[in-house]
Write an enzyme that holds these catalytic residues in place. Structure first.
Site, PDB file in Angstrom:
ATOM      1  N   GLY A 125      47.309  25.284  35.095  1.00 13.66           N
ATOM      2  CA  GLY A 125      47.026  26.612  34.581  1.00 13.66           C
ATOM      3  C   GLY A 125      47.984  27.639  35.155  1.00 13.66           C
ATOM      4  N   ILE A 172      47.641  30.429  37.203  1.00  8.63           N
ATOM      5  CA  ILE A 172      47.601  30.703  38.641  1.00  8.63           C
ATOM      6  C   ILE A 172      47.764  29.418  39.436  1.00  8.63           C
ATOM      7  CG2 ILE A 172      46.163  31.589  40.523  1.00  8.63           C
ATOM      8  CD1 ILE A 172      44.925  33.514  38.421  1.00  8.63           C
ATOM      9  N   TYR A 226      30.948  35.184  30.429  1.00  6.38           N
ATOM     10  CA  TYR A 226      31.946  34.708  31.397  1.00  6.38           C
ATOM     11  C   TYR A 226      31.627  35.250  32.779  1.00  6.38           C
ATOM     12  CZ  TYR A 226      36.377  34.785  33.968  1.00  6.38           C
ATOM     13  OH  TYR A 226      37.338  34.679  34.936  1.00  6.38           O
ATOM     14  N   LYS A 230      30.375  33.412  36.493  1.00  5.06           N
ATOM     15  CA  LYS A 230      31.072  33.589  37.766  1.00  5.06           C
ATOM     16  C   LYS A 230      30.130  34.116  38.862  1.00  5.06           C
ATOM     17  CE  LYS A 230      35.200  32.103  36.933  1.00  5.06           C
ATOM     18  NZ  LYS A 230      35.768  30.973  37.694  1.00  5.06           N
TER      19      LYS A 230
END
Length: 335
Positions: free
Chosen positions: A13, A15, A155, A159
């Site tokens: 990905g 990052i 989302y 988290k």
């Protein structure tokens, strides 16, 4: 660290790629894990991965987070000193259309990484969260001790759940854990669903860009290499028992803390677009739109805690960071 061995989920990905690159450069042995899912063009993930696989000390395993026992087996075999869990189903807007994928990746997948850390405890478990957990909070800059109980997207809700799940494992099984909350990360090799990529592509193609909330938005844009520097420094900063100040989010019952990683200064969306215009030499045609569901008006990180823990991080100027992205994009688009 006496033994530089790290297991990174989401290594292909945006990052994860940059973090793996930096840790390899600094002498770490890196094992990457990624599902190479088609949320966006897999060719971009495959290109990142090919760069990593060309380097020594990089191992890779393809697989899905939620597959029971896979992460536990790999981590037990590799025995990393540090686990960095970056893999997740990303995207605020996509979580409205496909919420089940967030349950699978972000909840079940995170449970699998926690079980793996329980079975083979690392010196430090590091997990990604997001500035989206601050949700409906209006007091800024956002501090780690602020309440994060009113998410505005599914989302963000997953988290918040990840933070709670990780805290419980840190408490029950004494796993030193740091959750980092990212703030609008951008830079070369960035995701196609993010504004820098979408805006640059449209502007270079002579197409209009959709500007939400009529441009009245602010983001704490954080250049990816600055973010990676923060993660790397935090990897050796293991939560203990003594807070570094009143702003410390260190848990009173577990070796656990949350840490903002942001540039610490919000930028108006218009200024960000102007930086892209300057880097491309083109003028954007703006299609002004209302605010999208689940979005927030502004983000701004309080950086006092991370600076107390690891010192001041580099803060790349938005014009320099955007130029680096646009230069990369032109090369990628010319392939």
């Amino acid at each position: 660290m006496s033994h530089k061995r790290v297991f990174i989920t989401g290594a292909a990905g945006f990052i994860g790629f940059h973090l793996a690159q930096r840790m390899l450069k600094d002498g770490w042995e890196v094992m990457g894990f990624d599902g190479l899912t088609p949320y966006y063009d897999p060719k971009l993930k495959e290109a990142r991965l090919s760069i990593l696989q060309a380097q020594e000390r990089f191992l890779f395993e393809e697989g899905m987070l939620e597959d029971e026992g896979v992460l536990t087996r790999l981590i037990a075999e590799f025995r990393p000193d540090v686990i960095v869990h970056l893999a997740a189903q990303a995207g605020v807007r996509y979580s409205i259309d496909a919420p089940r994928s967030y349950v699978t990746s972000n909840l079940i997948g995170t449970h699998e990484i926690l079980e793996a850390a329980r079975a083979c405890p690392p010196k430090h478990l590091m997990m990604t969260s997001t500035s989206s957990v601050y949700g409906a909070n209006t007091e800024m800059p956002y501090g780690e001790t602020d309440r994060a109980v009113h998410p505005k997207s599914f989302y963000a809700a997953t988290k918040i759940a990840n933070e709670a799940m990780a805290h419980s494992y840190a408490h029950l099984f004494a796993i030193p854990t740091t959750m980092f909350r990212f703030f609008t990360v951008y830079g070369p090799w960035g995701r196609p669903d993010m504004a820098p990529f979408k805006f640059t592509k449209a502007i270079l193609n002579g197409e209009a860009i959709d500007v939400y909330n009529h441009g009245d938005m602010q983001r704490d844009f954080t250049y990816v290499e600055d973010l990676v520097e923060g993660i790397l420094r935090l990897s050796a900063t293991i939560p203990g028992t003594e807070p570094v100040g009143p702003m410390d989010s260190l848990s009173p019952v577990a070796p656990f803390r949350t840490v903002n990683i942001g540039n610490g200064s919000p930028v108006q969306l218009g200024a960000f677009i102007e930086a892209i215009e300057a880097a491309t030499g083109r003028t954007a045609e703006r299609n002004l739109m209302p605010m999208q569901p689940g979005d927030v008006h502004a983000t701004w990180a309080d950086a006092r805690l991370i600076e107390a823990l690891v010192g001041a991080l580099p803060r790349t100027d938005i014009r320099d960071g955007v130029k680096s992205f646009v230069d990369w994009y032109r090369g990628w688009n010319d392939r």
